[in-house]
Design an enzyme around this catalytic site. Sequence first.
Site, PDB file in Angstrom:
ATOM      1  N   HIS A   1      47.856  48.040  55.836  1.00  0.00           N
ATOM      2  CA  HIS A   1      47.367  47.731  57.313  1.00  0.00           C
ATOM      3  C   HIS A   1      47.478  48.385  58.509  1.00  0.00           C
ATOM      4  O   HIS A   1      48.240  49.008  59.022  1.00  0.00           O
ATOM      5  CB  HIS A   1      47.400  45.973  56.906  1.00  0.00           C
ATOM      6  CG  HIS A   1      46.476  45.642  58.014  1.00  0.00           C
ATOM      7  ND1 HIS A   1      46.797  45.123  59.435  1.00  0.00           N
ATOM      8  CD2 HIS A   1      45.086  45.294  57.379  1.00  0.00           C
ATOM      9  CE1 HIS A   1      45.694  44.295  59.550  1.00  0.00           C
ATOM     10  NE2 HIS A   1      44.814  44.560  58.269  1.00  0.00           N
TER      11      HIS A   1
ATOM     12  N   GLU B   1      38.794  49.512  57.615  1.00  0.00           N
ATOM     13  CA  GLU B   1      38.686  48.572  59.417  1.00  0.00           C
ATOM     14  C   GLU B   1      39.297  49.567  60.257  1.00  0.00           C
ATOM     15  O   GLU B   1      40.182  49.523  61.225  1.00  0.00           O
ATOM     16  CB  GLU B   1      40.601  48.127  58.586  1.00  0.00           C
ATOM     17  CG  GLU B   1      40.663  47.336  57.558  1.00  0.00           C
ATOM     18  CD  GLU B   1      40.634  45.910  57.599  1.00  0.00           C
ATOM     19  OE1 GLU B   1      41.069  44.887  57.172  1.00  0.00           O
ATOM     20  OE2 GLU B   1      42.046  45.820  58.161  1.00  0.00           O
TER      21      GLU B   1
HETATM   22  O1  LIG Z   1      43.051  42.114  56.973  1.00  0.00           O
HETATM   23  C1  LIG Z   1      42.033  41.615  57.713  1.00  0.00           C
HETATM   24  C2  LIG Z   1      41.424  42.686  58.681  1.00  0.00           C
HETATM   25  O2  LIG Z   1      42.739  42.910  59.161  1.00  0.00           O
HETATM   26  C3  LIG Z   1      40.526  41.892  59.764  1.00  0.00           C
HETATM   27  O3  LIG Z   1      40.917  40.820  60.015  1.00  0.00           O
HETATM   28  P1  LIG Z   1      40.012  39.697  61.216  1.00  0.00           P
HETATM   29  O4  LIG Z   1      38.981  39.485  59.753  1.00  0.00           O
HETATM   30  O5  LIG Z   1      41.062  38.502  61.187  1.00  0.00           O
HETATM   31  O6  LIG Z   1      39.818  41.227  62.055  1.00  0.00           O
END
Ligand SMILES: O=C[C@H](O)COP(=O)(O)O
Length: 258
Positions: free
Chosen positions: A100, A168
């Site tokens: 991540h 992401e």
């Molecule tokens: O793990 C999930 C992602 O990093 C997205 O997080 P978020 O929707 O709070 O930006």
Amino acid sequence: MARITVGVSLKMYFGHRAAREWLAEVADIAARSEAVADGRVELFVAPGYLQLLPALEAVAGTRVRVAAQDASEHDAGAYTGEVSPAELAEIGVRMVELGHAERRRMYGETDTVVAAKTTAALRNGLTPVLCVGETERMPVGDALAVAAAQVSSAVAGAPAGRIVVAYEPVWAIGAPEPAPADHIRALTSGLRSAVAELPGRDGSAVIYGGSAGPGLLTELGDDVDGLFLGRFAHDPAALREVLAEASALAALRERVPA
Ligand SMILES: O=C[C@H](O)COP(=O)(O)O
């Protein structure tokens, strides 16, 4: 099967009681969702380590999968503070988030570390949720090159097995809004092609994360295999909406041959 994957990470937002309450609501939503029950929609939740056992208890009897937010590259030994992927698998955890952006940025996880952890996860029968994405806004071609290189480096040398790639873009995580739909579509389509060329990765999926919430899956349609949600699934009602969209999309895909 035209499966749509929806995942939620709680990161470290919730305390123990709040996580348990959220998990109970999610288990109830999942139990009422026909698409989750019959496997057309794969739902996974990634709570904190201390919340994993209560999560497994909460979702018992449903098809919800429990994921860890990270795991060691080692199965056992003198690794103080680490969490073993072998033990995660032993207790019933099915998936593990790896690489991540927050771990890469704040805890110095390099592509080499992510690759070692991916190997360890697959060795233990855990499905890696491999998080990839460019750190700054850039043209789609450049962003795809970054994300595809992260994927191929993570799986090089890893045992065969399904992976879930969570695209992401770092600049869209924790933001008010997700990345623009065109950007997401270009990247998830490109990553799908890249993953399709990898040997031993049958059944893999490419999902999008970064300020995702209700409405986005419908907007993205066929160009993505699902979503990885953060803050915007803290409200169980929002997750219910996303699951309804996933279910509609899965039904549509079943009618239209790929
Ligand atoms: O793990 C999930 C992602 O990093 C997205 O997080 P978020 O929707 O709070 O930006």
